[in-house]
Structure formats: structure tokens, C-alpha cells
Design an enzyme around this catalytic site. Structure first.
Site, PDB file in Angstrom:
ATOM      1  N   ASP A   1      -1.313   1.684  -4.382  1.00  0.00           N
ATOM      2  CA  ASP A   1      -2.120   0.581  -4.911  1.00  0.00           C
ATOM      3  C   ASP A   1      -3.551   1.008  -5.200  1.00  0.00           C
ATOM      4  O   ASP A   1      -4.404   0.176  -5.520  1.00  0.00           O
ATOM      5  CB  ASP A   1      -2.090  -0.631  -3.977  1.00  0.00           C
ATOM      6  CG  ASP A   1      -2.804  -0.402  -2.661  1.00  0.00           C
ATOM      7  OD1 ASP A   1      -2.765   0.743  -2.159  1.00  0.00           O
ATOM      8  OD2 ASP A   1      -3.383  -1.359  -2.108  1.00  0.00           O
TER       9      ASP A   1
ATOM     10  N   SER B   1       0.821  -1.199   0.000  1.00  0.00           N
ATOM     11  CA  SER B   1       0.000   0.000   0.000  1.00  0.00           C
ATOM     12  C   SER B   1       0.863   1.259   0.000  1.00  0.00           C
ATOM     13  O   SER B   1       1.623   1.483  -0.931  1.00  0.00           O
ATOM     14  CB  SER B   1      -0.964  -0.031   1.191  1.00  0.00           C
ATOM     15  OG  SER B   1      -1.918   0.986   1.092  1.00  0.00           O
TER      16      SER B   1
ATOM     17  N   ASP C   1      -3.245   6.443  -3.365  1.00  0.00           N
ATOM     18  CA  ASP C   1      -2.005   5.902  -2.839  1.00  0.00           C
ATOM     19  C   ASP C   1      -1.475   4.891  -3.860  1.00  0.00           C
ATOM     20  O   ASP C   1      -2.112   4.649  -4.892  1.00  0.00           O
ATOM     21  CB  ASP C   1      -2.216   5.306  -1.450  1.00  0.00           C
ATOM     22  CG  ASP C   1      -3.106   4.076  -1.447  1.00  0.00           C
ATOM     23  OD1 ASP C   1      -3.877   3.895  -2.408  1.00  0.00           O
ATOM     24  OD2 ASP C   1      -3.045   3.297  -0.481  1.00  0.00           O
TER      25      ASP C   1
ATOM     26  N   ASP D   1      -6.146   2.012  -3.575  1.00  0.00           N
ATOM     27  CA  ASP D   1      -7.359   1.695  -2.820  1.00  0.00           C
ATOM     28  C   ASP D   1      -7.770   2.852  -1.911  1.00  0.00           C
ATOM     29  O   ASP D   1      -8.865   2.825  -1.342  1.00  0.00           O
ATOM     30  CB  ASP D   1      -7.211   0.388  -2.026  1.00  0.00           C
ATOM     31  CG  ASP D   1      -6.132   0.422  -0.964  1.00  0.00           C
ATOM     32  OD1 ASP D   1      -5.351   1.406  -0.916  1.00  0.00           O
ATOM     33  OD2 ASP D   1      -6.048  -0.541  -0.167  1.00  0.00           O
TER      34      ASP D   1
END
Length: 606
Positions: free
Chosen positions: A357, A208, A355, A359
Site C-alpha cells: 500500500d 498493508s 510495501d 506507506d
């Protein structure tokens, strides 16, 4: 005498030197818990008679055991890079570093695995991932799903593609079917693909918004939600039962690499997020924060009919080193500087960031005086999107984690909608029965739970753009809408005291202090209720956290589940009689938050 010279049964004091547990040896036939410090090894669990032992008697054996463990790991490490790294540490007798890497194993929990890349069981590497995949495969087979499909996604971090391939190989070798997404894609695409393809589980390789040196391993089950107890413990036990890596079959092929049809299906689902006929005029500056969001977000915006986002070119393409930011997290100081520079040039209606990734979704709006940009807090965006969905006639349950603002509950109550609070994390929010909308203050929003049962920075960005378009058509701003909510429900002001540590014992010590000496007043407000959440509540399962209810305020303290941080979540609620009272209410809220923050910091010793 301190253990840097002598040791005694059960003694943990070593004169203040930092320590790391390195394993177990034996003294007089009894097990010793061994610790490495900058000055010595120390031991716990020595003979019951309390006999002292000389430091030198244990040190040589401990050195030998540590080197032997490292050599055993090296012998089966499948990765040339980490083999070379570990061989250099062994040859150089780098005992401090070896102790840190072999002090235990990365613990598999509801967040899966996350840690620094490198050789050894306390780092993220191919050996650790292969064991994790083998444990997951064993768990699925034990549940009667041994012929099911496991979908695997990955981001663009260092080693992510390798970890994804290893996972596919292990699943295939265990008799399951495996399918890998075609390239690095947003985590929400993986969460969508699990249910879309009827998989029994999914794995996303990502850390992340962690620093560049980290990677992680997130596990979903067939309902498309992240794992929760008892599944995490059962998978962890299966991982612990994995023997040598040579006993884990890893064929060279046999799994599927999916085409773009799964991404197309996800994008088709995003088409329905904006309401039919809603305005699509908002101009957006967008940063992918060196992650994987750009391709998917731009495609979603184009399909929905929004103007093409203006990209922050320096951060548009995936780069695992995240060269323009200290931390690839939109909440971190400086991370949005390039986006704001682009906004001063392009003058959009809103700035949106994902961010790495994709999500999470961060939002910034122009200051009221037109000079500069203001980041909206996750709680502010969460409330804005919740109120927007209410105006659109949404039905179903609204939910948020306990660390998020209580404003969403007020909005749901006024609309006559069910509302629930959960523990921190979308693994809990996504499991709420009848969920229509869920959010968490850490920039996570689930706006289409029937499509993605997790936070989704792409669909959240679409909903933000729709809302920004609506207020633009009305000659208003998102800040005006926040004022409306404050007048209707009271000013809900939130803040966070977040402390990043190098020594994890500091977090345990702060939690111990607060439990043993709970504050009775914070910021001049009386603490009316103290809850130790390790005991659980009528509505919440146990978790490591503390909740303080104050007169007109609330504080929650918990260790982060994904980073070496202690997090304290603060909220004050100030009544607002009319729009004319907003300035005074904000000043009062800011003063109260500052006072609560100072007192809590002192009480926790941070």
C-alpha cells in the site's frame, strides 16, 4: 480426569490439546464458557458448587448452538462467495473450522480491523465491514458530524473494492457524505485527501504487507491521523451496538467517486519535498512489491526531475496474490531477491521498495566492495533522513516510537531540536505537537507532516533519492554517512527478535514468563531498569509491552498489533573514537546483540 472425558468448574486443562473458545451455553441454569479442542469441548464458568458434568451432555448442545450461529450469519451475508463458503462448512459439519470462525468477533482497535478473508465474525468479509462502517457512522453522528464527508481509499487486495463500496453505501445511508478514491492508490494519498478535502473521517481498506489471504480496515479522523483511545473504544462500542444487517441502510448510489484531481493535489504537495536546487541525479531500481505504488511513485519522481526509476517488472503491477514473494514485506527473507537481480543488471545508485500500500519505504545500497547489495535497517534510514533534514535547516520536533533507535534523539539534541518518543505506531507519532519529522523502525517515515500525517513511502523515497544524489555528487555513499553518524554519536546497532506463531497463546505465555521472572542480565549486561508498560509512564500511555534498560543497551518486548508475532527490539550503543575504530565497534556490537538475543529468547521461552 482431563476434560476430554469429564469437566469441572473453572478447569481449563484439557490434556494439552489446542482449544478455541466457541461461545456460551448453559448448564444447570449457569453460563458455561465453551472451548473447542481437537479432542473435546471444554467449559468454563459452570455451577459454583463444582459439580462435574459429562462431556457428552454439553457437546450436543454446543454443536447445535454453533450451527445455529453459523446459519444466522449465513441468512444475512450479502456476499455470494462467503455465503457459498459458509454453507459448505455447515453442510459438512466442519466443526473445527466453524469454531475458529465463530469463536468471537474481530476486535476493532487503534489498528482498525485486520484479519484473514472468509465467512464469519472472526474473518474479514462484507458483513464485518458493513457493521464496522455502521459503527463508525454512528460514532460520527454522535459527535455532531452526521453531515460530514468521509473519504474512502482502498488497495488492490482481494475484496478491497467491495469493502470500499460497502463503506460508501453505509455512510450515504446514514446521512453522511462519502467520496471514494478513483482506483486503488497508496494509503498516503487517502491520508492526504482527508485534510485536503476537509473530511471528518477517512477509511483505508488495506492489510498493508500482510499475507495475500488477509485484508484490513484502517480508520482516520478529520485531523488526518489514525485513531487512538478513546476514539477506538467508542467506535468499537458503536459497532457492537449494530443490530441485523437488514437494519443498516445501504443505497445503491449517492456517493462521489473522486477524479484524478485529488491525486494531482497530492503529487503537487510532493513537489516540495526535495529542496529547491538540490541534485536529482541518483538512479533508482524500484519495486512496488505487487502493490499500488508504481504509478504514484514514478509520477512523483518524474515531476521532481529524477531519472525515471528502473522497474522490477515482475512486481510492478498490482496482484493480490503476490505471486513472487512468500510475504509482500521488503523486510522478509527473499522479498527483495528480484530487486537485487535487477540491480545487478542496471547498476543503480540505490534500490527502493514500497510495501503493497506504499506507506513504507525500504532502501538497499551497494556493498562497500561493490559485490552485492545491503538492505539498510529502518533505523539506519530513519537516522540518515533525520540528519539530512537537519543539514537542510529543518526546524520543529523530531519524533520516533520507543522501539526505534535512540540515535535520532542524539541527532536532534546536537541540532538543538525538540525530540519526543511515542508508543508504537504513526497514530501516536503523527500527533506530536510541532512535528517536523517522524519515523519508526518498521520502514515508516513521515517527512512532510503538514501534507500527510502518517507514514508515506512515496515522499520518503523522494527524500532518499535526493540524499543519494547529494552523496553521489560528493563521491561518497550512504554508508559513508552512517559512518559519520557513528563517529559523532556512537555506533547505534539494532536488531530484532521476531517470532511468528500459529497459536496466539504462545505470545501471552512469553509475556507472562517475562513479567513473572524478569531477566536480571542479558548478554552479560546488567539490567538496570525494568518497566512494565501496561502501567504507562510519565510520558507514555499504557500499552502491552516491557522495556529493559541495560548498561549500554535497551530491549523492548511487545506483541505485534497487526500480525501474529511477538516482537523484541534490541539496541546496543558502542562508543567510537575515530573512523579507525569502526571495525572493532561493529564487531563488539554484533557480539553483544547476538548474546542479548540468545538470553532474551531463553528468558521468554521462544
Amino acid at each position: 480426569m482431563p476434560l476430554r472425558q469429564w469437566g469441572r468448574v473453572g478447569t481449563a486443562h484439557d490434556g494439552g490439546a489446542p482449544r478455541t473458545a466457541v461461545g456460551t451455553a448453559h448448564y444447570g441454569g449457569c453460563p458455561l464458557r465453551l472451548w473447542w479442542s481437537s479432542t473435546s469441548y471444554a467449559a468454563r464458568g459452570a455451577p459454583h458448587n463444582g459439580s462435574p458434568f459429562r462431556h457428552g451432555e454439553a457437546t450436543e448442545n454446543v454443536h447445535d448452538e454453533l450451527i445455529a450461529r453459523a446459519q444466522s450469519w449465513l441468512a444475512e451475508d450479502p456476499d455470494p462467495e462467503t455465503r457459498e463458503e459458509l454453507a459448505e462448512l455447515i453442510d459438512g459439519k466442519a466443526l473445527d473450522e466453524l469454531a475458529a470462525r465463530f469463536s468471537g468477533t474481530l476486535q476493532f482497535g487503534t489498528a482498525g480491523l485486520r484479519g484473514e478473508l472468509g465467512a464469519g465474525p472472526m474473518r474479514m468479509n462484507r458483513s464485518v465491514v458493513i457493521r464496522a462502517a455502521a459503527g463508525l457512522a454512528a460514532y460520527l453522528r454522535a459527535k455532531g458530524q452526521g453531515d460530514g464527508l468521509v473519504v474512502i481509499g482502498y488497495d488492490a487486495r482481494h475484496k478491497s473494492a467491495d469493502f470500499a463500496r460497502d463503506t460508501a453505501a453505509v455512510m450515504t445511508g446514514a446521512g453522511l457524505r462519502a467520496a471514494v478514491l478513483p482506483r486503488p492508490l497508496p494509503t498516503p494519498v487517502l491520508a492526504f485527501a482527508i485534510r485536503h478535502l476537509g473530511a471528518v473521517a477517512g477509511v483505508e481498506v488495506t492489510a498493508s504487507h500482510n499475507p495475500p489471504r488477509d485484508n484490513g480496515y484502517k480508520v482516520y479522523l478529520g485531523d488526518g491521523s489514525q485513531i487512538v483511545p478513546p476514539a477506538d473504544g467508542e467506535i468499537a462500542a458503536a459497532i457492537a451496538a449494530v443490530g441485523g444487517l437488514d437494519d443498516v441502510p445501504r443505497p445503491e448510489g449517492g456517493w462521489d467517486v473522486l477524479g484524478d484531481d485529488v491525486l494531482e493535489a497530492y503529487l503537487t504537495r510532493t513537489d516540495a519535498v526535495p529542496a529547491p536546487g538540490s541534485p536529482r541525479t541518483a538512479r533508482v531500481v524500484y519495486t512496488a512489491m505487487h502493490g499500488v505504488g508504481k504509478e504514484t511513485l514514478v509520477a512523483a519522481f518524474t515531476r521532481a526531475g529524477f531519472p525515471e526509476p528502473v522497474l522490477v517488472e515482475e512486481q510492478a503491477e498490482p496482484d493480490p496474490d503476490f505471486p513472487t514473494v512468500a510475504f509482500p514485506n521488503p523486510e522478509e527473507p527473499g522479498a527483495m531477491d528480484l530487486a537485487f537481480a535487477k540491480a545487478r543488471e542496471a547498476r543503480p545508485d540505490v534500490v527502493i521498495a514500497n510495501d503493497p500500500d506504499a506507506d513504507r519505504c525500504a532502501v538497499a545500497v551497494p556493498e562497500r566492495d561493490g559485490d552485492g547489495w545491503r538492505m539498510l535497517r529502518g533505523d539506519e534510514v530513519g537516522a540518515l533522513l533525520g540528519a539530512h533534514l537537519v543539514r537542510r535547516g529543518a526546524r520543529g520536533t523530531f519524533a520516533e516510537s520507543i522501539v526505534s533507535s535512540s540515535l535520532l534523539g542524539r541527532i536532534a539534541e546536537a541540532a538543538g531540536l525538540p525530540y519526543e518518543e511515542t508508543l508504537t505506531g504513526f497514530k501516536w507519532i503523527a500527533r506530536v505537537d510541532g512535528l517536523r519529522y517522524g519515523y519508526e523502525e518498521a520502514l515508516g517515515y513521515c517527512v512532510d507532516p503538514e501534507g500527510v500525517r502518517d507514514k508515506d513511502g512515496i515522499t520518503a523515497a523522494l527524500l532518499v533519492a535526493e540524499l543519494a544524489s547529494e552523496v553521489k555528487e560528493q563521491g561518497r555513499t550512504l554508508l559513508d554517512l552512517l559512518d559519520d553518524l557513528a563517529v559523532e554519536h556512537g555506533l547505534h546497532a539494532t536488531d530484532q527478535l521476531s517470532v511468528r506463531v500459529e497459536d496466539l497463546s504462545m505470545i501471552a505465555e512469553a509475556m507472562r514468563r517475562l513479567r513473572e521472572q524478569p531477566p536480571t542480565r542479558l548478554g552479560g549486561l546488567a539490567v538496570t531498569r525494568t518497566e512494565d508498560l501496561t502501567q504507562g509512564t510519565e510520558m507514555l500511555p499504557p500499552t502491552d509491552g516491557l522495556r529493559y534498560t541495560l548498561e549500554g543497551a535497551r530491549v523492548i518486548v511487545r506483541p505485534s498489533g497487526t500480525e501474529p508475532k511477538l516482537k523484541c527490539y534490541l539496541e546496543v550503543v558502542v562508543p567510537v573514537g575515530s573512523r579507525d575504530d569502526l571495525g572493532a565497534a561493529r564487531a563488539t556490537a554484533a557480539e553483544l546483540l547476538g548474546a542479548v538475543r540468545r538470553d532474551l529468547s531463553a528468558a521468554a521461552g521462544i
